[in-house]
Motif scaffolding. Sequence first.
Motif, mmCIF file in Angstrom:
data_model
loop_
_atom_site.group_PDB
_atom_site.id
_atom_site.type_symbol
_atom_site.label_atom_id
_atom_site.label_comp_id
_atom_site.label_asym_id
_atom_site.label_seq_id
_atom_site.Cartn_x
_atom_site.Cartn_y
_atom_site.Cartn_z
ATOM 1 N N THR A 286 0.812 -1.217 0.000
ATOM 2 C CA THR A 286 0.000 0.000 0.000
ATOM 3 C C THR A 286 0.845 1.267 0.000
ATOM 4 O OG1 THR A 286 -0.162 -0.113 2.426
ATOM 5 C CG2 THR A 286 -1.948 -1.114 1.142
ATOM 6 N N SER A 287 2.047 1.205 0.577
ATOM 7 C CA SER A 287 2.888 2.405 0.630
ATOM 8 C C SER A 287 3.487 2.759 -0.728
ATOM 9 C CB SER A 287 4.003 2.242 1.666
ATOM 10 O OG SER A 287 4.832 1.138 1.368
ATOM 11 N N GLU A 288 3.298 1.900 -1.731
ATOM 12 C CA GLU A 288 3.703 2.249 -3.093
ATOM 13 C C GLU A 288 2.758 3.266 -3.710
ATOM 14 O OE1 GLU A 288 4.951 -1.083 -5.689
ATOM 15 O OE2 GLU A 288 4.433 -2.363 -3.984
ATOM 16 N N ILE A 289 1.537 3.316 -3.203
ATOM 17 C CA ILE A 289 0.529 4.248 -3.727
ATOM 18 C C ILE A 289 -0.068 5.013 -2.544
ATOM 19 C CG2 ILE A 289 -0.008 3.097 -5.895
ATOM 20 C CD1 ILE A 289 -2.226 1.561 -4.478
ATOM 21 N N PRO A 290 0.719 5.900 -1.930
ATOM 22 C CA PRO A 290 0.298 6.530 -0.670
ATOM 23 C C PRO A 290 -0.810 7.573 -0.805
ATOM 24 C CG PRO A 290 2.395 7.431 -1.403
ATOM 25 C CD PRO A 290 2.087 6.288 -2.313
ATOM 26 N N LYS A 291 -0.967 8.176 -1.992
ATOM 27 C CA LYS A 291 -1.892 9.299 -2.117
ATOM 28 C C LYS A 291 -2.941 9.051 -3.192
ATOM 29 C CE LYS A 291 1.596 12.653 -0.587
ATOM 30 N NZ LYS A 291 2.346 13.880 -0.947
ATOM 31 N N LYS A 292 -3.982 9.834 -3.130
ATOM 32 C CA LYS A 292 -5.076 9.769 -4.097
ATOM 33 C C LYS A 292 -4.533 9.836 -5.529
ATOM 34 C CE LYS A 292 -8.975 12.530 -5.749
ATOM 35 N NZ LYS A 292 -9.800 13.760 -5.507
ATOM 36 N N GLY A 293 -4.955 8.879 -6.355
ATOM 37 C CA GLY A 293 -4.569 8.880 -7.763
ATOM 38 C C GLY A 293 -3.268 8.176 -8.059
ATOM 39 N N ASP A 294 -2.527 7.755 -7.020
ATOM 40 C CA ASP A 294 -1.300 6.988 -7.253
ATOM 41 C C ASP A 294 -1.671 5.592 -7.741
ATOM 42 O OD1 ASP A 294 0.235 9.099 -6.366
ATOM 43 O OD2 ASP A 294 0.536 8.280 -4.356
ATOM 44 N N LYS B 80 -12.776 5.233 -9.000
ATOM 45 C CA LYS B 80 -13.549 4.057 -8.599
ATOM 46 C C LYS B 80 -13.977 3.227 -9.810
ATOM 47 C CE LYS B 80 -15.362 5.988 -4.296
ATOM 48 N NZ LYS B 80 -14.665 5.008 -3.419
ATOM 49 N N GLY B 81 -13.494 3.639 -10.994
ATOM 50 C CA GLY B 81 -13.776 2.889 -12.201
ATOM 51 C C GLY B 81 -15.043 3.281 -12.927
ATOM 52 N N ASN B 82 -15.751 4.289 -12.443
ATOM 53 C CA ASN B 82 -16.982 4.728 -13.107
ATOM 54 C C ASN B 82 -16.651 5.517 -14.366
ATOM 55 O OD1 ASN B 82 -18.782 3.823 -10.934
ATOM 56 N ND2 ASN B 82 -17.851 5.487 -9.752
ATOM 57 N N LEU B 83 -17.375 5.250 -15.446
ATOM 58 C CA LEU B 83 -17.171 5.985 -16.690
ATOM 59 C C LEU B 83 -17.785 7.370 -16.565
ATOM 60 C CD1 LEU B 83 -16.155 6.005 -19.617
ATOM 61 C CD2 LEU B 83 -18.377 5.037 -20.303
ATOM 62 N N LEU B 84 -16.974 8.412 -16.783
ATOM 63 C CA LEU B 84 -17.429 9.790 -16.679
ATOM 64 C C LEU B 84 -17.715 10.415 -18.032
ATOM 65 C CD1 LEU B 84 -14.857 11.123 -14.022
ATOM 66 C CD2 LEU B 84 -17.176 10.273 -13.601
ATOM 67 N N PHE B 85 -16.925 10.029 -19.041
ATOM 68 C CA PHE B 85 -17.010 10.692 -20.343
ATOM 69 C C PHE B 85 -16.699 9.702 -21.448
ATOM 70 C CE2 PHE B 85 -14.656 12.783 -23.805
ATOM 71 C CZ PHE B 85 -15.618 13.667 -24.250
ATOM 72 N N ALA B 86 -17.550 9.709 -22.465
ATOM 73 C CA ALA B 86 -17.311 8.843 -23.628
ATOM 74 C C ALA B 86 -17.455 9.619 -24.925
ATOM 75 C CB ALA B 86 -18.278 7.663 -23.605
ATOM 76 N N PRO C 131 -3.536 -7.441 -18.128
ATOM 77 C CA PRO C 131 -2.977 -6.240 -17.503
ATOM 78 C C PRO C 131 -3.904 -5.738 -16.406
ATOM 79 C CG PRO C 131 -3.936 -5.707 -19.636
ATOM 80 C CD PRO C 131 -4.049 -7.190 -19.485
ATOM 81 N N ILE C 132 -3.325 -5.455 -15.248
ATOM 82 C CA ILE C 132 -4.091 -5.055 -14.066
ATOM 83 C C ILE C 132 -3.592 -3.699 -13.573
ATOM 84 C CG2 ILE C 132 -4.777 -5.680 -11.727
ATOM 85 C CD1 ILE C 132 -5.854 -7.547 -13.895
ATOM 86 N N LEU C 133 -4.529 -2.892 -13.114
ATOM 87 C CA LEU C 133 -4.257 -1.561 -12.600
ATOM 88 C C LEU C 133 -4.644 -1.524 -11.131
ATOM 89 C CD1 LEU C 133 -3.878 1.590 -12.912
ATOM 90 C CD2 LEU C 133 -6.246 1.624 -13.725
ATOM 91 N N VAL C 134 -3.721 -1.087 -10.272
ATOM 92 C CA VAL C 134 -3.975 -0.980 -8.833
ATOM 93 C C VAL C 134 -3.781 0.480 -8.440
ATOM 94 C CG1 VAL C 134 -3.314 -1.776 -6.531
ATOM 95 C CG2 VAL C 134 -3.118 -3.339 -8.492
ATOM 96 N N LEU C 135 -4.795 1.088 -7.817
ATOM 97 C CA LEU C 135 -4.688 2.510 -7.496
ATOM 98 C C LEU C 135 -5.442 2.853 -6.223
ATOM 99 C CD1 LEU C 135 -6.973 4.730 -9.741
ATOM 100 C CD2 LEU C 135 -7.347 2.302 -9.426
ATOM 101 N N ARG C 136 -5.134 4.040 -5.701
ATOM 102 C CA ARG C 136 -5.796 4.521 -4.478
ATOM 103 C C ARG C 136 -6.800 5.602 -4.864
ATOM 104 N NH1 ARG C 136 -4.317 4.050 1.146
ATOM 105 N NH2 ARG C 136 -2.263 3.248 0.556
ATOM 106 N N ASP C 137 -8.015 5.468 -4.351
ATOM 107 C CA ASP C 137 -9.052 6.440 -4.699
ATOM 108 C C ASP C 137 -9.067 7.601 -3.711
ATOM 109 O OD1 ASP C 137 -10.516 5.696 -2.406
ATOM 110 O OD2 ASP C 137 -11.789 4.294 -3.511
ATOM 111 N N GLY C 138 -10.027 8.492 -3.894
ATOM 112 C CA GLY C 138 -10.077 9.705 -3.087
ATOM 113 C C GLY C 138 -10.431 9.462 -1.643
#
Length: 422
Positions: free
Chosen positions: A63-71, A129-135, A81-88
């Motif tokens: 978890t300390s690899e992605i300490p802040k929002k958007g990391d 959070k993975g929600n589509l905002l714009f297409a 391919p997998i994406l791991v990230l920290r949300d707001g």
Amino acid sequence: MKANDLLNVRHANLADARIAMTELLENRRPNYSLDAPLYNDPHMFRLDMEEVFQKQWLFVGMTSEIPKKGDYFTIEVGQNPILVLRDGEGNVNAFHNTCRHRGSLICTEHRGKVANLVCPYHQWTYDLKGNLLFAGTEMNEGFDLKQHGLQAAHCKTAGGFIFVCLGKEQPEDEFDDFLATLETYMEPYQVENTKLAAESHMYERANWKLVLENNRECYHCNASHPELLNSLLEWDDTNDPRAPQEFHDHYNEQAAQWDAEGIPHLHQSFGEKQRNRMVRMPLKKGTHVMTMDGKHASKKLLGRIKNSQLGSMRILHLPNSWNHMQSDHFIVFRVLPISAQETMVTTKWFVHKDAVEGVDYDSDNLRHVWDATNEQDKVLGERNQLGINSIGYQPGPYSETYEFGVINFLDWYADTMLKGLK
């Protein structure tokens, strides 16, 4: 040959491979290495990916690899391919790194920071959070953004460790019990107050099981790992049948100090064949951590730790990770298969987040022992693979005393595969 014919041939090959693998595993000789196809056949490798790496919990990072929002960081599990990230809100999420438009990779870098996730192909945009905002405005009036969010992968964290499961359903096992204990055993390190100091990615021309087998025994250590044995005691854990009374006396002396500081250390195991295991082991007398001279790699101890002679807390998670937690730094290892005879081994070193490189620690000194050990293991694994590929190879016996860890691993592997194949 038409596409449908090719697909039928592919499915037939896999069906044949399932039958052949089932037969090999059901008839395998106990406490012997596996038959060659289980180490080198592409069809059986694909079954490994389907039944193990696409269904089981995998260690992916800290978890300390992605300490802040958007990391974020990215990994590849086979062709996934997998994406791991920290949300707001501070949560760690995992998604398939593929756009819901036409499947393009969204995040193309190994690490980064984003406000939103924007596909570089057509700029479809997702929140954290993975929600589509714009297409775009080009989609028809009936297009529903809510139906086209990113595909999530199961994700759990404990003690700073991040685990991902790519299966539609989570495995029913004792994993949550393991996570609860991991949380307790990792508490002294306060992982959120650490940072990634160094990282290596080692490409090894060997089947992933050979990489794990090599790790699960120290039978080879005396002849192959002089740097590691400057500090490491070769006993696998406190229950190792080879360990002499001298070791137990040393352990008991160290354990009394750990108890006084409230540092967990007792052997804990979870799941079949000790699939998940943790135990704190002392290092050689007079050494503090796994460096060439046994002295500190960093001037700043981790978390609430006061005793620099904390030994190494060894954490095993099958199918793809082993780890060493020490007083001033810790090291995590991740194994991800590439093909039947190719594996990527990633090693990461973590120090206190306030430690300054060149002042509190030297990266070369931090890495030296395990860089050397990894390279030595790579040679061993690749030689092992070449020998297994020979028509002269036959499964050979494991030592029940020196290689019981390998026996446990292959028993777990065989049981897991047979459950999935039936």
